[in-house]
Design a protein around this motif. Structure first.
Motif, PDB file in Angstrom:
ATOM      1  N   TRP A 215       0.845  -1.189   0.000  1.00 57.97           N
ATOM      2  CA  TRP A 215       0.000   0.000   0.000  1.00 57.97           C
ATOM      3  C   TRP A 215       0.883   1.242   0.000  1.00 57.97           C
ATOM      4  N   ILE A 216       1.843   1.269   0.909  1.00 57.92           N
ATOM      5  CA  ILE A 216       2.722   2.433   0.997  1.00 57.92           C
ATOM      6  C   ILE A 216       3.516   2.604  -0.288  1.00 57.92           C
ATOM      7  N   ALA A 217       4.079   1.503  -0.802  1.00 59.64           N
ATOM      8  CA  ALA A 217       4.935   1.614  -1.987  1.00 59.64           C
ATOM      9  C   ALA A 217       4.154   2.187  -3.168  1.00 59.64           C
ATOM     10  N   VAL A 218       2.965   1.666  -3.398  1.00 60.32           N
ATOM     11  CA  VAL A 218       2.197   2.120  -4.558  1.00 60.32           C
ATOM     12  C   VAL A 218       1.703   3.548  -4.341  1.00 60.32           C
ATOM     13  N   PHE A 219       1.267   3.855  -3.121  1.00 59.93           N
ATOM     14  CA  PHE A 219       0.747   5.201  -2.857  1.00 59.93           C
ATOM     15  C   PHE A 219       1.834   6.253  -3.021  1.00 59.93           C
ATOM     16  N   GLU A 220       3.030   5.975  -2.465  1.00 61.83           N
ATOM     17  CA  GLU A 220       4.086   6.980  -2.544  1.00 61.83           C
ATOM     18  C   GLU A 220       4.451   7.269  -3.997  1.00 61.83           C
ATOM     19  N   GLY A 221       4.413   6.242  -4.828  1.00 62.71           N
ATOM     20  CA  GLY A 221       4.687   6.472  -6.241  1.00 62.71           C
ATOM     21  C   GLY A 221       3.612   7.357  -6.858  1.00 62.71           C
ATOM     22  N   TYR A 222       2.382   7.052  -6.527  1.00 66.27           N
ATOM     23  CA  TYR A 222       1.240   7.811  -7.064  1.00 66.27           C
ATOM     24  C   TYR A 222       1.291   9.266  -6.619  1.00 66.27           C
ATOM     25  N   ASP A 223       1.757   9.477  -5.380  1.00 64.72           N
ATOM     26  CA  ASP A 223       1.697  10.799  -4.790  1.00 64.72           C
ATOM     27  C   ASP A 223       2.979  11.595  -5.006  1.00 64.72           C
ATOM     28  N   ALA A 224       3.964  10.981  -5.658  1.00 64.47           N
ATOM     29  CA  ALA A 224       5.266  11.645  -5.766  1.00 64.47           C
ATOM     30  C   ALA A 224       5.157  12.935  -6.572  1.00 64.47           C
ATOM     31  N   THR A 225       5.999  13.908  -6.230  1.00 68.00           N
ATOM     32  CA  THR A 225       6.092  15.105  -7.057  1.00 68.00           C
ATOM     33  C   THR A 225       6.729  14.690  -8.374  1.00 68.00           C
ATOM     34  N   PRO A 226       6.151  15.083  -9.501  1.00 68.84           N
ATOM     35  CA  PRO A 226       6.669  14.563 -10.778  1.00 68.84           C
ATOM     36  C   PRO A 226       7.986  15.184 -11.244  1.00 68.84           C
ATOM     37  N   THR A 227       8.992  15.134 -10.392  1.00 69.36           N
ATOM     38  CA  THR A 227      10.331  15.561 -10.798  1.00 69.36           C
ATOM     39  C   THR A 227      11.288  14.472 -10.334  1.00 69.36           C
ATOM     40  N   SER A 228      12.530  14.526 -10.820  1.00 68.05           N
ATOM     41  CA  SER A 228      13.454  13.470 -10.407  1.00 68.05           C
ATOM     42  C   SER A 228      13.727  13.551  -8.911  1.00 68.05           C
ATOM     43  N   GLU A 229      13.747  14.769  -8.390  1.00 63.23           N
ATOM     44  CA  GLU A 229      13.935  14.911  -6.948  1.00 63.23           C
ATOM     45  C   GLU A 229      12.749  14.325  -6.199  1.00 63.23           C
ATOM     46  N   GLY A 230      11.574  14.570  -6.750  1.00 61.35           N
ATOM     47  CA  GLY A 230      10.360  14.061  -6.113  1.00 61.35           C
ATOM     48  C   GLY A 230      10.363  12.542  -6.027  1.00 61.35           C
ATOM     49  N   ILE A 231      10.834  11.900  -7.102  1.00 59.40           N
ATOM     50  CA  ILE A 231      10.854  10.436  -7.101  1.00 59.40           C
ATOM     51  C   ILE A 231      11.821   9.930  -6.045  1.00 59.40           C
ATOM     52  N   SER A 232      12.985  10.571  -5.974  1.00 58.07           N
ATOM     53  CA  SER A 232      13.963  10.108  -5.006  1.00 58.07           C
ATOM     54  C   SER A 232      13.427  10.268  -3.582  1.00 58.07           C
ATOM     55  N   LEU A 233      12.751  11.385  -3.314  1.00 60.56           N
ATOM     56  CA  LEU A 233      12.158  11.567  -1.989  1.00 60.56           C
ATOM     57  C   LEU A 233      11.098  10.503  -1.721  1.00 60.56           C
ATOM     58  N   ALA A 234      10.315  10.189  -2.759  1.00 58.53           N
ATOM     59  CA  ALA A 234       9.234   9.224  -2.578  1.00 58.53           C
ATOM     60  C   ALA A 234       9.779   7.841  -2.260  1.00 58.53           C
ATOM     61  N   THR A 235      10.851   7.433  -2.950  1.00 58.86           N
ATOM     62  CA  THR A 235      11.384   6.100  -2.662  1.00 58.86           C
ATOM     63  C   THR A 235      11.939   6.043  -1.256  1.00 58.86           C
ATOM     64  N   THR A 236      12.581   7.128  -0.821  1.00 62.00           N
ATOM     65  CA  THR A 236      13.063   7.160   0.558  1.00 62.00           C
ATOM     66  C   THR A 236      11.904   7.010   1.521  1.00 62.00           C
ATOM     67  N   ARG A 237      10.835   7.756   1.244  1.00 63.55           N
ATOM     68  CA  ARG A 237       9.680   7.703   2.139  1.00 63.55           C
ATOM     69  C   ARG A 237       9.105   6.308   2.194  1.00 63.55           C
ATOM     70  N   THR A 238       9.083   5.625   1.051  1.00 62.16           N
ATOM     71  CA  THR A 238       8.539   4.265   1.046  1.00 62.16           C
ATOM     72  C   THR A 238       9.292   3.389   2.025  1.00 62.16           C
ATOM     73  N   VAL A 239      10.625   3.395   1.914  1.00 61.42           N
ATOM     74  CA  VAL A 239      11.401   2.507   2.767  1.00 61.42           C
ATOM     75  C   VAL A 239      11.220   2.891   4.240  1.00 61.42           C
ATOM     76  N   VAL A 240      11.318   4.172   4.530  1.00 58.78           N
ATOM     77  CA  VAL A 240      11.229   4.606   5.922  1.00 58.78           C
ATOM     78  C   VAL A 240       9.844   4.339   6.495  1.00 58.78           C
ATOM     79  N   ASN A 241       8.822   4.775   5.783  1.00 57.04           N
ATOM     80  CA  ASN A 241       7.467   4.601   6.309  1.00 57.04           C
ATOM     81  C   ASN A 241       7.083   3.143   6.448  1.00 57.04           C
ATOM     82  N   THR A 242       7.501   2.315   5.472  1.00 52.08           N
ATOM     83  CA  THR A 242       7.190   0.893   5.593  1.00 52.08           C
ATOM     84  C   THR A 242       7.883   0.309   6.817  1.00 52.08           C
ATOM     85  N   ALA A 243       9.153   0.686   7.010  1.00 53.35           N
ATOM     86  CA  ALA A 243       9.870   0.158   8.164  1.00 53.35           C
ATOM     87  C   ALA A 243       9.140   0.516   9.456  1.00 53.35           C
TER      88      ALA A 243
END
Lengths: 260, 284, 161
Positions: A215-243
């Motif tokens: 749920w977190i992984a898919v949502f963070e991708g959906y909600d990411a800011t559409p820039t390369s920085e946004g994607i990198s922040l989103a992947t970080t958030r996925t790992v941290v929030n899931t943990a």
């Protein structure tokens, strides 16, 4: 001082809003599940991507965690002459806690972040918008297959992790450290309950973790800011929030199932 | 009820504009993007919407496509009010509209062939042999039939846009919207795209809407132009009419003049004062 | 598409591996073998004190495991502990006057029920009750007894013959 409180309050409100957004996302996702039956090919591809490709890291980690448990268990039990319980120690640790939790954390790091990055990239390159404009619902075609595939893969991976871990513990305990093989298994079998430990432990926990992690992984991708920085922040958030979510959920489940 | 028909439909249906925008207002955050905008997109013609970067031209396309809701005003496509449609009707409407995104937005995990086949496979139950024929026809129209098995990562920018164009016409839409089709392309690719847009529009009887700030290229094929700046329509007309426009702004924009109503200098203090060369400073 | 076939194969293998892992866990790691054992016949025994005896604790005879504890209850009238044992049906010739004691495995281990065979010809059947029982040794009581013995020992020199 007041400022800090205000900031805290704002943070709390933002988190709450985000949680609400994620929940609405989940509901919409669940609504799109019905259409999945027509596209088994999509799910198979995703199962390969999040399941099969995660096997190496899960297997390796499971092996080493099991071996460490065998080793550490031995060094601590040998002083009490209680090495006959080593099998029990290894099995219960893995089945009740380490198996589902570690498998979930590794999954988030490998598969979860990949999912987020992939979806975030699709958002950034306007593929999702293009799909919408072509009257195809991205929830049905992109998000749901990934969510369901991950949901199926997670318990399987946790099971593999746990089983390999037990074997790793067996290898260290019996082959390397000389614990009696028969005792190792028989004491283990006497203490590990099918329903009480395996089902409540690995099975239920990994199913719930699979839910949360995907749920977190898919949502963070959906909600990411559409820039390369946004994607990198989103992947970080996925790992941290899931943990975080997995560890908190683990505590709650442990208290419910194994608490006194 | 969702679809509404223009009550003053006394003219033959073909003469009524495909898209009518009335009194559109839209803001994002605190920024006003559109203020009371009126637009007509005539059928079967190429209409260009031009203006400086950042004026929200892409946003306009999204509003027409129903991806965004206006704060006020009304957008009608072929008689149906877009932002009042339910999800299913909106999806039905979208099957007749097509959009070509700035980057092409090809699905990176599918080959060119599969990309073009995507709308056909999703929305029709045609057998694969039919689909193959249709896809090859569309690819032939854009000149990429030989590239059908390439993956998007193997395409140049221009080729990616052409492939996306083939995908956009896969379902034979009524209208295509082009979001900055010419930006960042080399002259030859631009020439190819210009030719394709015009030819397809006439051959397929499409209505085309081009959003761009490439004046020369767009004006060369547009039948009608809207100039938008600061959230409202500054002027509109055929390319020839706009050439003769008396507005200084229009002149600056159309002729790419570096200075005019859109000033060259970002607002700042007087130059002399900034360099401390004013009278008071000299006396120190 | 050839790659889809390969993917499907890989995914199939993955799912099989996962299920096999769970199977292995169920078979080799858990006590599933015991779960079928309720084919055993039930015998009850009364104890004054069961100490730390728990359900599923083993029942042994001569060190050999012959069954397990399946129920622990309190008799409301005599206030004795009522322990129900399930004995493997293949051990069907246990004398009816066998005794049951609650013993501890090792020094700090779990408690179990150890049976000692009697001499009667009658055998234990489903529903039989064991008459001779030995309760668990409760550590505190032992210490208490030790202390009282020690105290009594100090005072008794005059009484010893």
């Amino acid at each position: 001082m007041i400022e800090r409180l205000q900031r805290l309050g704002r943070l709390a409100l933002l988190s709450l809003a985000r949680l609400g957004k994620a929940t609405l996302f989940l509901l919409r996702l669940l609504g799109a599940l019905g259409a999945l039956g027509k596209r088994p090919g999509l799910m198979i591809r995703q199962l390969y991507s999040v399941g099969v490709l995660s096997l190496p890291i899960i297997a390796m980690s499971g092996l080493f965690v099991g071996m460490v448990l065998g080793l550490q268990g031995y060094t601590n039990l040998v002083d009490f002459g209680a090495t006959s319980t080593l099998g029990t120690v290894v099995a219960l640790s893995l089945v009740r806690e380490l198996g589902p939790v570690l498998a979930a954390l590794l999954y988030a790091a490998r598969a979860g972040s990949a999912l987020t990055a992939e979806i975030g990239l699709m958002k950034t390159t306007e593929q999702l918008a293009a799909m919408q404009m072509m009257a195809v619902d991205p929830f049905a075609r992109v998000f749901a297959p990934r969510f369901v595939a991950g949901f199926i893969a997670m318990p399987l991976l946790a099971g593999i992790f746990t089983a390999i871990g037990v074997l790793g513990g067996y290898f260290v305990a019996v082959q390397q450290l000389g614990v009696d093989s028969g005792t190792f298994w028989s004491r283990m079998q006497a203490s590990v309950g099918l329903v009480d430990d395996i089902i409540k432990g690995v099975v239920v926990k990994s199913v719930m973790f699979g839910w949360v992690a995907n749920w977190i992984a898919v949502f963070e991708g959906y909600d990411a800011t559409p820039t390369s920085e946004g994607i990198s922040l989103a992947t970080t958030r996925t790992v941290v929030n899931t943990a975080l979510a997995v560890l908190v959920l683990d505590f709650v489940l442990t208290a419910i199932f194994f608490g006194v | 009820m969702t679809a509404t028909v223009d009550p003053s439909a006394t003219a033959p249906p073909d003469a009524r504009p495909l898209v009518t925008v009335r009194g559109l207002s839209f803001h994002r955050g605190e920024r006003v993007i559109f203020q009371n905008v009126d637009l007509d997109i005539p059928r079967g013609k190429i209409t260009a919407i031009m203006g400086p970067s950042g004026t929200g031209k892409t946003t306009l396309l999204r509003l027409i496509g129903g991806q965004l809701r206006p704060d006020a005003g009304r957008i009608e496509v072929d008689g149906a009010c877009v932002h009042e449609l339910g999800r299913r009707e909106l999806y039905q409407l979208r099957k007749r509209m097509s959009m070509l995104f700035q980057s092409g937005a090809l699905f990176t995990d599918l080959s060119v062939f599969d990309n073009v086949a995507f709308p056909l496979r999703e929305h029709t139950r045609l057998p694969e042999t039919f689909i193959r024929t249709l896809v090859l026809m569309k690819l032939e129209a854009v000149g990429l039939r030989g590239a059908r098995d390439l993956m998007p990562s193997e395409l140049s920018g221009g080729m990616a846009r052409r492939a996306a164009l083939a995908r956009a016409i896969a379902l034979d839409p009524t209208m295509i919207m082009y979001d900055e089709p010419f930006s960042g392309q080399d002259p030859i690719t631009m020439g190819v795209l210009i030719k394709l847009i015009r030819t397809l529009n006439d051959a397929l009887g499409l209505t085309s809407v081009i959003v761009s700030h490439d004046v020369k290229e767009t004006a060369s094929i547009a039948d009608y132009i809207y100039l938008i700046s600061e959230g409202s329509v500054v002027d509109h007309g055929t390319p020839q009419a706009l050439e003769r426009s008396s507005s200084a702004w229009v002149e600056q924009f159309l002729h790419a003049l570096p200075d005019g109503p859109m000033s060259f200098h970002y607002p700042a203090l007087p130059y002399a004062q900034d360099l401390s060369l004013s009278k008071e400073a000299a006396l120190d | 598409m050839g790659t889809l076939k390969k993917l499907e194969l890989a995914v199939g293998v993955f799912v099989v591996l996962g299920l096999a892992a769970f199977f292995m866990l169920a078979m080799k790691v858990s006590n599933i073998a015991e779960l079928g054992e309720d084919k055993g016949y039930k015998v009850t025994a009364r104890f004054e004190n069961i100490g730390g005896l728990k359900i599923r604790a083993p029942v042994t005879l001569g060190g050999v495991r012959i069954g397990r504890v399946v129920g622990i209850d309190l008799d409301p009238r005599s206030f004795e502990a009522l322990v129900t044992l399930s004995i493997d049906p293949k051990y069907d010739h246990l004398p009816a006057d066998s005794s049951a004691s609650i013993l501890t495995s090792g020094l700090l281990g779990e408690q179990y029920v150890g049976l000692e065979p009697g001499g009667m010809d009658d055998v234990l059947k489903n529903g039989s009750t064991l008459k001779l029982t030995q309760s668990a040794l409760v550590l505190e009581k032992m210490i208490g007894r030790m202390l009282t013995n020690a105290a009594a020992g100090d005072q008794s020199p005059a009484k010893t013959p």
